[in-house]
Enzyme design. Sequence first.
Site, mmCIF file in Angstrom:
data_model
loop_
_atom_site.group_PDB
_atom_site.id
_atom_site.type_symbol
_atom_site.label_atom_id
_atom_site.label_comp_id
_atom_site.label_asym_id
_atom_site.label_seq_id
_atom_site.Cartn_x
_atom_site.Cartn_y
_atom_site.Cartn_z
ATOM 1 N N ARG A 1 55.829 20.491 32.840
ATOM 2 C CA ARG A 1 56.794 20.189 31.791
ATOM 3 C C ARG A 1 56.061 19.519 30.637
ATOM 4 N NH1 ARG A 1 59.407 23.325 33.946
ATOM 5 N NH2 ARG A 1 61.533 23.199 34.779
ATOM 6 N N GLU B 1 59.732 21.754 22.939
ATOM 7 C CA GLU B 1 59.843 23.218 22.857
ATOM 8 C C GLU B 1 61.087 23.631 22.076
ATOM 9 O OE1 GLU B 1 59.614 25.124 26.664
ATOM 10 O OE2 GLU B 1 57.857 24.004 27.268
ATOM 11 N N HIS C 1 55.527 29.181 27.438
ATOM 12 C CA HIS C 1 56.301 28.894 28.648
ATOM 13 C C HIS C 1 56.542 30.175 29.459
ATOM 14 C CE1 HIS C 1 59.267 25.730 30.356
ATOM 15 N NE2 HIS C 1 58.831 26.532 31.313
#
Length: 315
Positions: A230, A259, A277
Amino acid sequence: MPRIFVARRLAVDPAAVVRGGLPHIEIDQWNEERPIARDELLRRIATADAIVATLSDRIDSELLAAAPGLRVVANHAVGYDNVDIAACTARRVQVCNTPDVLTDATADLTFALILAVARRLREGERILRGGRWHYWAPTMLLGLELRSAVLGVVGYGRIGKAVAARARGFGMEVVWAGGNAPGRISLEDLLSRSDVVSVHCPLTAATRHLIGAPQLALMKRSAILVNTARGPIVDEAALVAALETGTIAGAGLDVFEDEPRVHPGLLGRDEVVLVPHIGSATRATRARMAELALTDAARVLRGERPRNPVNEVLP
């Protein structure tokens, strides 16, 4: 008739999965790749009994208040830092996730980043595509040899262990911190010993900015940092500063602190490899994730226990 809201386009047809075990159900889907706007989400969730959510869908008290009939949140992810678990439990809303199925895909992507940074692939490709490769030279683009290098795994769970197995195949020594696995060492020791540090712990209040300026200062100047867990686990501003000053040699990132925004100090650097991602982005893995989330949503709506519960909801 129960109603399920699917908050994003999936790798499978929701109806084909859900209606096999729950034939009488209404399915409403935001069938786009871009995230649904918050106001639209709140409007469409109002009469839903279940939601298949993604990491960009914030499941909080506001959403729960807007969906008084909600019974289950099936998160299309292993992590669930986008979900207020306490608020869901207080309202007796079941939360599920999709563990196990993305371990290999994420471990593969992690090792791809390790290799890309260690062997300076971004820089080499830029030179070649720019028409600036005119000759071979013995000292050109010298990188890190992985055999006998030390991999430090921060978070030794399923994915961390899968990355470690791949590293051993390359002849790397593996050390780890976090979790309860025998042989773990302190984070500080890991950072100072490792040639490659790979982050695999969950995002919690305790792990936010776990890797910041003090931790980066402990790493070797020749070391590489990789994060496929993360984004907020790594302090991005501190990472940029460490790269600019040569505190560490490079980084490979699949996840980011804010993000889809990426710190501008990362974008132009040859020693940094960035991907959007895509740790679980294989066709097979994303299909299995969708099937798990949809199947557990249907199980809860049938009054059954989900296979992958995150919280415990009293009957």
